[in-house]
Write an enzyme that holds these catalytic residues in place. Structure first.
Site, PDB file in Angstrom:
ATOM      1  N   HIS A   1      66.038  27.244  43.699  1.00  0.00           N
ATOM      2  CA  HIS A   1      67.115  26.291  43.435  1.00  0.00           C
ATOM      3  C   HIS A   1      68.272  26.386  44.428  1.00  0.00           C
ATOM      4  CE1 HIS A   1      64.916  25.816  39.723  1.00  0.00           C
ATOM      5  NE2 HIS A   1      65.074  27.100  39.443  1.00  0.00           N
TER       6      HIS A   1
ATOM      7  N   LYS B   1      41.653  52.065  47.967  1.00  0.00           N
ATOM      8  CA  LYS B   1      42.752  52.348  48.886  1.00  0.00           C
ATOM      9  C   LYS B   1      43.534  51.060  49.093  1.00  0.00           C
ATOM     10  CE  LYS B   1      44.185  55.835  51.648  1.00  0.00           C
ATOM     11  NZ  LYS B   1      44.297  57.211  51.131  1.00  0.00           N
TER      12      LYS B   1
ATOM     13  N   GLN C   1      56.073  19.834  39.875  1.00  0.00           N
ATOM     14  CA  GLN C   1      54.695  19.695  39.393  1.00  0.00           C
ATOM     15  C   GLN C   1      53.948  18.620  40.192  1.00  0.00           C
ATOM     16  OE1 GLN C   1      57.318  20.246  37.413  1.00  0.00           O
ATOM     17  NE2 GLN C   1      56.747  21.372  35.567  1.00  0.00           N
TER      18      GLN C   1
ATOM     19  N   THR D   1      39.384  58.011  48.987  1.00  0.00           N
ATOM     20  CA  THR D   1      40.073  56.816  49.489  1.00  0.00           C
ATOM     21  C   THR D   1      40.439  57.016  50.962  1.00  0.00           C
ATOM     22  OG1 THR D   1      42.305  57.502  48.806  1.00  0.00           O
ATOM     23  CG2 THR D   1      40.954  56.333  47.171  1.00  0.00           C
TER      24      THR D   1
END
Lengths: 280, 280, 280, 280
Positions: free
Chosen positions: D245, D11, D217, D56
């Site tokens: 950006h 679920k 990075q 579920t």
């Protein structure tokens, strides 16, 4: 025969970031601008004659150029400046409406002091404003949308209409959650827009947090009253409050009693409460 | 002093699925209903007195009960029925406005014939309608939103205002893409709403696909004219067309020429073109 | 001490429109490309040394340049081409993974024939693919996501676990709605990707529409079997089916009986069913 | 022949609000829970035999029942509790994976003190966690997603690969904006999850705000190092940073110079930077 009885056009979602550098201390302004013009543009519809059409791409350029050329510290100032520009520059423009949405970046702290240049997400809330020029008349409003608030108690809803369509029980203790949308008209042209925004926002929060609620309607009016009391620059307010329900989960099938502690938050359906509040 | 000069409230996003069984052949109706009432509700704002307040939860129940009790084949019929119900049932209601959005499931085919009970997504498009009762007066409109259309040629945009804010070049061959939003007023109360919807939608598509465009404005009016020509039940139309730009990618830095074939689709910013078209 | 044990980077959501003109008949290709590279990039993390870093902006440029320079008729071909380009061009690249999503524009008809250049929204569904190069090894998959399907009958769910957490009743006639997500591995490198996509999509639809369902799990496997039966180019399939519940509305408080006709569609919570099917 | 070689189901998006009352001081816990089970469920796919299938819907009920029956102060505790419940209760379950997302409501202040029961939107950010039981082995991770950060200076990007696909210029002063996604593995089972979350979040913010960046990075690794330094309970971290950006707007056509102050924020395309950091 078909006739074009009204028309308007413009550019939507022009996004802009402006950095203003006061030495090492940077101001960050981000916004999304919508422009809508009316005027002598019928020929572009009826004949495809674009001689009087200002390209929406040119409108977009104008936003960046005017952001560069002018100093402003609030979206209200920039919206007014843009509206006046279009009305003044182009004879064919009859009215110009500018709507600006500003995401609410919050300045970080560093060692107990405001950080000079780093910011964190201010939430789902946007500050908004609207400036319209029609002929010589400027109309200016401020506002906010998406201010999410929740209180876990201090909220009732009871003694409402009992008829064959009702299944909801009276409650004297419920969760109240909403996402406030407010638009306020300024009393005059000159005021401290940023201070007014801060005070109006605080008044909304305080009214929800501190005043006991007999229903979303009562809380809405409490918010409006608090805003008018705290903000002399505001003449009137349109408030919209969705009622973002937290529904008690039925624990009886499992042999348990829900002592007002387990809820299902739902986005839909939701109540919608509206009110317009002004000074008498 | 603060006064509440206007107010309204209701329930939004009440979602409903109704199956109508004609033997093995099933009709599927899915919709999302918004209800907004005005009337004698000020006491709930000013005093927290909810005696005249119909809970928005009861409004939600009403949608399902009326969907069960009534036969209808269009969202317009159901919207009218709901509006009349609220106006008639509660003396304190002055006006009731119902907006319905219907996702456009498409029936599948099976062996060349319509499938009896299986459906596939009809796209981002919703069929919409609005019914408002104020006193004895019903106002009814139909419409659609999110109808995405694109043509790869047959669209120009040139000879528009040349000033210091313009950088866009004239083009006599561009991609034109939009997502149509239309709302039309019905000429009278009784008409075949479903046939009108189908004809109006086809007129919009045909006007975009087949008529040469000198600009989004001209195409908008062409759509409106085609709709009025094909749909006698429609009195007037409000059309909104975003211009969903496909921007030529500059290949020159790479020693290549973009022969009108490589574009960047962008969602923002976008042009917004509006027009109101009526019969003369 | 902290060490960087794995890293990758790339560009996401590079959107492209390409028109291919065969005389007056235009092909429209729209897509959104994601690129992810691994390789000798650790110095950019550890020292801020970007000497081996291909700017993600250059990756974006590459998408448009390669779209211009190459002929391709499927996203699979273009994804492979991009993956091979990055692996071949840059010695520092160890692996390149390309994911492409293609919105499904549908060509309009005009007078019973395919329109040469006008298209309408094909729905929430995207065609998707993935190409990965690692060393000399290409891995290529196709797929779709957001294919919404609903059937109003021919679906049961009963005889599942009965314990103290269960409140759901057995049903032998329910609505079944889903939004299919499928990713299939191609058996070899060369096949007709477009024909395979069309056949795979049709197999999914047919399995839902025509096969009686004892549960979403059974329907999922039926879809996978039909796909493998109809598509020799497919080696294996990952299928994910949300169960987009339509919950019967309880009409008993209103003295009415819900004869399996009035439902509440809900987006959340939803069941999620997954299966991986391959040839034996 | 087609075979089902793997399967799972569960679920998704089970939303829960729990109020814990310590006298007048209320704790608010909101979350959205996903459950995914593997085990002996193949018969439901191959034969429509649901005898071992836990509906579920029953999983959903379980979330609310366990939320009622148990005390917990972090989503990690509740996720572990749910995972252990499914693994323990049902012999047919081989593994249970629980993912929880928690919107970050912030407690309001009242008169300089924490408000007892009122909260405001904490932003787009979610706190997240994942608990998986497979056999006797518990795997537990914490994290966050959507933490939006921006700094207006202190960020460079230069000296990257120069080839025929590059058009981006070196810059030694740019805006850096991102929306952090982090998932961390806990070193052991017992730790103060809430304190670790707060410390990890602060480490991320500090690394962005205070460390000079030569590229996304480098900033990513700085975040990871700071987290490991400040949070002994964390063994390893997966970080994903989109590079959101802000592109300098070209003011030259308008006779103006953009002195690094006017930018266009774009959502797409965006860079995506990933790194996995662990203790040595």
């Amino acid at each position: 025969v078909a006739v074009l009885s009204d028309n308007s056009y413009g550019k939507s979602r022009v996004r802009l970031t402006k950095i203003v550098r006061n030495g090492a201390h940077h101001e960050l302004l981000e916004m999304s601008v919508d422009i809508l013009l009316t005027g002598d543009f019928a020929a572009s519809y009826t004949e495809g004659n674009n001689a009087k059409v200002i390209a929406t791409d040119s409108m977009k350029n104008t936003v960046y150029v005017l952001a560069k050329e002018n100093k402003f510290t609030s979206i209200e100032e920039f919206a007014e400046l843009l509206a006046r520009h279009f009305a003044k520059t182009y004879a064919q423009v009859k009215s110009a409406a500018i709507v600006i949405r500003q995401p609410t970046w919050q300045r970080l702290s560093a060692g107990g002091k405001p950080h000079t240049h780093a910011f964190v997400d201010g939430g789902h809330e946007d500050r908004v404003c609207r400036a319209t020029i029609e002929g010589q008349t400027l109309t200016l409003s401020g506002g906010l949308s998406g201010l999410r608030l929740l209180k876990t108690t201090g909220s009732e809803f009871r003694d409402f209409v009992l008829d064959c369509y009702r299944t909801l029980k009276d409650t004297s203790d419920r969760i109240f959650a909403t996402s406030v949308e407010a638009e306020w008209a300024y009393a005059g042209e000159a005021c401290d827009f940023n201070a007014t925004f801060t005070a109006a926002r605080q008044a909304i929060i305080r009214a929800l947090a501190d005043e006991h609620s007999l229903g979303a309607q009562q809380t809405l009016l409490a918010m409006g009253k608090a805003m008018l009391a705290d903000c002399p620059a505001i003449a009137s307010i349109q408030l919209t409050l969705p009622n973002l329900h937290r529904i008690p989960f039925n624990l009886e099938p499992f042999g348990l009693k829900n002592e007002n502690e387990i809820f299902v938050p739902v986005d839909e359906p939701h109540g919608t409460i509206k009110g317009f509040i002004e000074r008498d």
